[in-house]
Design a protein around this motif. Structure first.
Motif, PDB file in Angstrom:
ATOM      1  N   THR A 253      44.650  39.183  44.953  1.00 58.21           N
ATOM      2  CA  THR A 253      43.645  39.267  43.882  1.00 58.21           C
ATOM      3  C   THR A 253      42.347  39.870  44.410  1.00 58.21           C
ATOM      4  OG1 THR A 253      44.638  37.390  42.756  1.00 58.21           O
ATOM      5  CG2 THR A 253      42.340  37.872  42.212  1.00 58.21           C
ATOM      6  N   PHE A 254      41.965  39.468  45.633  1.00 57.22           N
ATOM      7  CA  PHE A 254      40.726  40.028  46.211  1.00 57.22           C
ATOM      8  C   PHE A 254      40.852  41.557  46.332  1.00 57.22           C
ATOM      9  CE2 PHE A 254      40.481  35.781  48.715  1.00 57.22           C
ATOM     10  CZ  PHE A 254      39.988  35.128  47.599  1.00 57.22           C
ATOM     11  N   GLY A 255      42.020  42.009  46.796  1.00 57.60           N
ATOM     12  CA  GLY A 255      42.242  43.455  46.935  1.00 57.60           C
ATOM     13  C   GLY A 255      42.239  44.144  45.583  1.00 57.60           C
ATOM     14  N   ALA A 256      42.861  43.516  44.593  1.00 56.32           N
ATOM     15  CA  ALA A 256      42.938  44.109  43.250  1.00 56.32           C
ATOM     16  C   ALA A 256      41.547  44.225  42.633  1.00 56.32           C
ATOM     17  CB  ALA A 256      43.842  43.254  42.366  1.00 56.32           C
ATOM     18  N   ILE A 257      40.752  43.174  42.812  1.00 59.85           N
ATOM     19  CA  ILE A 257      39.398  43.181  42.226  1.00 59.85           C
ATOM     20  C   ILE A 257      38.563  44.325  42.813  1.00 59.85           C
ATOM     21  CG2 ILE A 257      37.211  41.875  42.199  1.00 59.85           C
ATOM     22  CD1 ILE A 257      38.827  39.357  41.638  1.00 59.85           C
ATOM     23  N   GLU A 258      38.718  44.510  44.112  1.00 58.67           N
ATOM     24  CA  GLU A 258      37.988  45.600  44.778  1.00 58.67           C
ATOM     25  C   GLU A 258      38.372  46.946  44.141  1.00 58.67           C
ATOM     26  OE1 GLU A 258      38.718  45.134  48.972  1.00 58.67           O
ATOM     27  OE2 GLU A 258      37.658  47.025  49.385  1.00 58.67           O
ATOM     28  N   ALA A 259      39.662  47.164  43.966  1.00 59.04           N
ATOM     29  CA  ALA A 259      40.133  48.433  43.405  1.00 59.04           C
ATOM     30  C   ALA A 259      39.670  48.602  41.956  1.00 59.04           C
ATOM     31  CB  ALA A 259      41.664  48.495  43.483  1.00 59.04           C
ATOM     32  N   ILE A 260      39.711  47.516  41.199  1.00 58.72           N
ATOM     33  CA  ILE A 260      39.323  47.588  39.777  1.00 58.72           C
ATOM     34  C   ILE A 260      37.830  47.913  39.664  1.00 58.72           C
ATOM     35  CG2 ILE A 260      39.004  46.176  37.687  1.00 58.72           C
ATOM     36  CD1 ILE A 260      41.668  44.717  38.542  1.00 58.72           C
ATOM     37  N   LYS A 261      37.034  47.259  40.501  1.00 57.12           N
ATOM     38  CA  LYS A 261      35.584  47.519  40.448  1.00 57.12           C
ATOM     39  C   LYS A 261      35.277  48.948  40.878  1.00 57.12           C
ATOM     40  CE  LYS A 261      33.724  42.862  40.899  1.00 57.12           C
ATOM     41  NZ  LYS A 261      33.083  41.882  41.776  1.00 57.12           N
ATOM     42  N   GLU A 262      35.979  49.403  41.911  1.00 56.27           N
ATOM     43  CA  GLU A 262      35.757  50.785  42.372  1.00 56.27           C
ATOM     44  C   GLU A 262      36.121  51.805  41.301  1.00 56.27           C
ATOM     45  OE1 GLU A 262      36.378  49.974  47.113  1.00 56.27           O
ATOM     46  OE2 GLU A 262      37.610  51.531  46.171  1.00 56.27           O
ATOM     47  N   ALA A 263      37.062  51.432  40.444  1.00 54.53           N
ATOM     48  CA  ALA A 263      37.464  52.340  39.359  1.00 54.53           C
ATOM     49  C   ALA A 263      36.481  52.273  38.189  1.00 54.53           C
ATOM     50  CB  ALA A 263      38.870  51.988  38.881  1.00 54.53           C
ATOM     51  N   GLY A 264      35.459  51.438  38.335  1.00 53.75           N
ATOM     52  CA  GLY A 264      34.419  51.353  37.311  1.00 53.75           C
ATOM     53  C   GLY A 264      34.819  50.492  36.115  1.00 53.75           C
ATOM     54  N   LEU A 265      35.849  49.688  36.287  1.00 49.78           N
ATOM     55  CA  LEU A 265      36.297  48.836  35.182  1.00 49.78           C
ATOM     56  C   LEU A 265      35.712  47.437  35.297  1.00 49.78           C
ATOM     57  CD1 LEU A 265      40.015  49.990  35.145  1.00 49.78           C
ATOM     58  CD2 LEU A 265      38.251  50.601  33.493  1.00 49.78           C
ATOM     59  N   LYS A 266      35.644  46.765  34.166  1.00 50.60           N
ATOM     60  CA  LYS A 266      35.053  45.416  34.140  1.00 50.60           C
ATOM     61  C   LYS A 266      36.147  44.357  34.004  1.00 50.60           C
ATOM     62  CE  LYS A 266      30.331  46.140  33.195  1.00 50.60           C
ATOM     63  NZ  LYS A 266      30.438  47.416  33.860  1.00 50.60           N
ATOM     64  N   LEU A 267      35.848  43.225  34.664  1.00 49.30           N
ATOM     65  CA  LEU A 267      36.818  42.124  34.663  1.00 49.30           C
ATOM     66  C   LEU A 267      36.389  41.016  33.717  1.00 49.30           C
ATOM     67  CD1 LEU A 267      37.033  42.094  38.497  1.00 49.30           C
ATOM     68  CD2 LEU A 267      39.072  42.219  37.053  1.00 49.30           C
ATOM     69  N   GLY A 268      37.368  40.223  33.291  1.00 45.45           N
ATOM     70  CA  GLY A 268      37.029  39.010  32.551  1.00 45.45           C
ATOM     71  C   GLY A 268      37.309  39.109  31.074  1.00 45.45           C
ATOM     72  N   LYS A 269      36.907  38.049  30.357  1.00 51.91           N
ATOM     73  CA  LYS A 269      37.313  37.939  28.948  1.00 51.91           C
ATOM     74  C   LYS A 269      36.724  39.055  28.077  1.00 51.91           C
ATOM     75  CE  LYS A 269      33.784  34.695  27.558  1.00 51.91           C
ATOM     76  NZ  LYS A 269      33.283  33.925  26.493  1.00 51.91           N
ATOM     77  N   ASN A 270      35.537  39.549  28.403  1.00 55.11           N
ATOM     78  CA  ASN A 270      34.987  40.646  27.597  1.00 55.11           C
ATOM     79  C   ASN A 270      35.096  41.993  28.312  1.00 55.11           C
ATOM     80  OD1 ASN A 270      34.243  38.913  25.495  1.00 55.11           O
ATOM     81  ND2 ASN A 270      32.404  38.288  26.634  1.00 55.11           N
ATOM     82  N   GLY A 271      35.826  41.995  29.405  1.00 56.87           N
ATOM     83  CA  GLY A 271      35.947  43.221  30.182  1.00 56.87           C
ATOM     84  C   GLY A 271      37.196  44.016  29.821  1.00 56.87           C
ATOM     85  N   ASP A 272      37.613  44.876  30.762  1.00 60.00           N
ATOM     86  CA  ASP A 272      38.780  45.727  30.499  1.00 60.00           C
ATOM     87  C   ASP A 272      40.077  45.051  30.934  1.00 60.00           C
ATOM     88  OD1 ASP A 272      37.142  48.209  29.887  1.00 60.00           O
ATOM     89  OD2 ASP A 272      36.423  47.727  31.907  1.00 60.00           O
ATOM     90  N   ILE A 273      39.990  44.297  32.041  1.00 57.00           N
ATOM     91  CA  ILE A 273      41.209  43.722  32.634  1.00 57.00           C
ATOM     92  C   ILE A 273      41.008  42.234  32.920  1.00 57.00           C
ATOM     93  CG2 ILE A 273      42.721  43.772  34.685  1.00 57.00           C
ATOM     94  CD1 ILE A 273      42.299  46.744  34.878  1.00 57.00           C
ATOM     95  N   MET A 274      42.052  41.462  32.629  1.00 56.39           N
ATOM     96  CA  MET A 274      42.015  40.023  32.960  1.00 56.39           C
ATOM     97  C   MET A 274      42.980  39.772  34.123  1.00 56.39           C
ATOM     98  SD  MET A 274      41.969  38.207  29.234  1.00 56.39           S
ATOM     99  CE  MET A 274      43.494  38.857  28.591  1.00 56.39           C
ATOM    100  N   ILE A 275      42.525  38.972  35.080  1.00 57.03           N
ATOM    101  CA  ILE A 275      43.406  38.657  36.216  1.00 57.03           C
ATOM    102  C   ILE A 275      43.780  37.179  36.198  1.00 57.03           C
ATOM    103  CG2 ILE A 275      43.653  38.575  38.735  1.00 57.03           C
ATOM    104  CD1 ILE A 275      42.037  40.895  39.069  1.00 57.03           C
ATOM    105  N   ILE A 276      45.055  36.954  36.416  1.00 59.32           N
ATOM    106  CA  ILE A 276      45.556  35.585  36.606  1.00 59.32           C
ATOM    107  C   ILE A 276      46.094  35.519  38.031  1.00 59.32           C
ATOM    108  CG2 ILE A 276      47.307  33.906  35.907  1.00 59.32           C
ATOM    109  CD1 ILE A 276      47.048  35.010  33.066  1.00 59.32           C
ATOM    110  N   SER A 277      45.686  34.493  38.756  1.00 62.83           N
ATOM    111  CA  SER A 277      46.009  34.436  40.180  1.00 62.83           C
ATOM    112  C   SER A 277      46.705  33.114  40.537  1.00 62.83           C
ATOM    113  CB  SER A 277      44.702  34.595  40.976  1.00 62.83           C
ATOM    114  OG  SER A 277      44.958  34.780  42.337  1.00 62.83           O
TER     115      SER A 277
END
Ligand code: AHR
Length: 346
Positions: A253-277
């Motif tokens: 998940t830590f690696g995925a979050i890094e890649a998602i942020k670098e791609a300029g995408l937002k995480l979380g309920k109002n973001g672009d992608i939701m992560i379940i870990s």
């Protein structure tokens, strides 16, 4: 039930090996006698010590480090244990060598955290023939004859996967997205490991009930941050509408979050992608608190006390259950993580 062996046998076997080595009488299997992690001058167990050989998977994740520490903290000299710890460095062949070393040393118990489920029949038979009880911990083994090991102590890894699926279903329902098409990718753990098989199949079981959930792809990140970062980059290059990432452990998940942020995408309920870990280690829970991880399904790494209890019961000649699951829970971004962290060991 096996009876604990006498230490003089252990000393005899150890002395014999040592003399053979001195005399240069190699049997072509030296690596099994002196693997890399063996300290140069090994201490000796006391006569009454319970000698335990632990074959650990490796040190691939925060979870694993905590799991190892718990063994060290539990099986102490003060409590009358003599621990021989072998790090398999994520390779089954190293773990098989470690088991053969433990057999040669005639340990009282073997504790095996198997990297994958298959490929253990032969070496477990060798342990059984030598009269050494084997306790499987964390992940499981798939063997023809289940009497080759005494019991398994660890997590219900399939239930963890189901819980994650049920959580997603409830969450989508609560947001009025029950029938919306949901694109999912899965970062899988080490292929063939129970943690991968269990979490993947548990989640898939729930997914079958939701025709609108669309699994775009499964790829292994081998439970490591670095590999998961690369796989997540690939997912983001390949698919332009990922709604959910199922990540089968926190380090991935830590690696995925890094890649998602670098791609300029937002995480979380109002973001672009939701992560379940999975795992719920401290650093991941801090990300749950920030809402970057939506939910984290605990895999309790503190298995050692339950293993100790099992060994003590065996020492007293008592029967033990074949499968012993450890208590686990989950955490999501709506909970008071700060308070929960105050009383949490890991
Ligand atoms: O088998 C348990 C899994 O292995 C944990 O989820 C993971 O972090 C570890 O590497």
């Amino acid at each position: 039930m096996m009876v604990r062996k006498r230490k003089n046998l252990f000393l005899f076997a150890f002395l014999l090996c040592f003399l053979l080595l001195l005399a240069g009488c190699s049997n072509g299997n030296d690596a099994a006698i002196t693997p890399k992690s063996e300290p140069e001058s090994e201490s000796r167990p006391d006569e009454d010590d319970i000698v335990i050989g632990i074959s650990q998977v490796g040190s691939e994740s925060d979870w694993r480090m905590m799991n190892t520490k718990a063994y060290m903290d539990t099986f102490t000299e003060e409590k009358g244990y003599y621990l021989i710890f072998e790090d398999g460095q994520q390779k089954q062949e190293n773990q098989v060598k470690a088991l053969r070393k433990f057999i040669l040393k005639d340990v009282d118990y073997i504790v095996l955290a198997p990297i994958v489920e298959t490929g253990w029949d032969a070496v477990l038979k060798e342990a059984q023939d030598a009269g050494i009880p084997v306790i499987i911990v964390d992940r499981n083994v798939s063997v023809e004859d289940e009497s080759l090991y005494i019991c398994r102590v660890g997590s219900d890894l399939m239930q963890e996967g189901r819980n994650a699926g049920e959580w997603l279903a409830d969450y989508l329902e609560s947001r009025g997205r029950r029938n919306e098409k949901i694109n999912i990718v899965t970062l899988q753990g080490t292929p063939g490991s129970t943690a991968q098989i269990g979490r993947t199949s548990g989640f898939a079981e729930v997914m079958e009930k939701h025709a609108n959930w669309n699994m775009l792809e499964y790829q292994s990140g081998d439970f490591t941050q670095a590999k998961a970062y690369e796989v997540m980059e690939y997912f983001l290059d390949t698919y332009d509408d990922i709604d959910v990432v199922i990540s089968e452990n926190d380090n991935m998940t830590f690696g995925a979050i890094e890649a998602i942020k670098e791609a300029g995408l937002k995480l979380g309920k109002n973001g672009d992608i939701m992560i379940i870990s999975f795992d719920a280690v401290r650093d991941a829970l801090l990300l749950v608190q920030k809402g970057e991880i939506m939910a984290d399904f605990e895999c309790n790494p503190i298995i050692a006390p339950l293993v100790e209890e099992t060994i003590q019961r065996l020492e007293r000649g008592e029967a033990v259950e074949k499968v012993q699951y450890i208590d686990e829970t989950y955490f999501d971004y709506r909970m008071d993580i700060e308070t929960l962290l105050e009383s949490r060991e890991y």
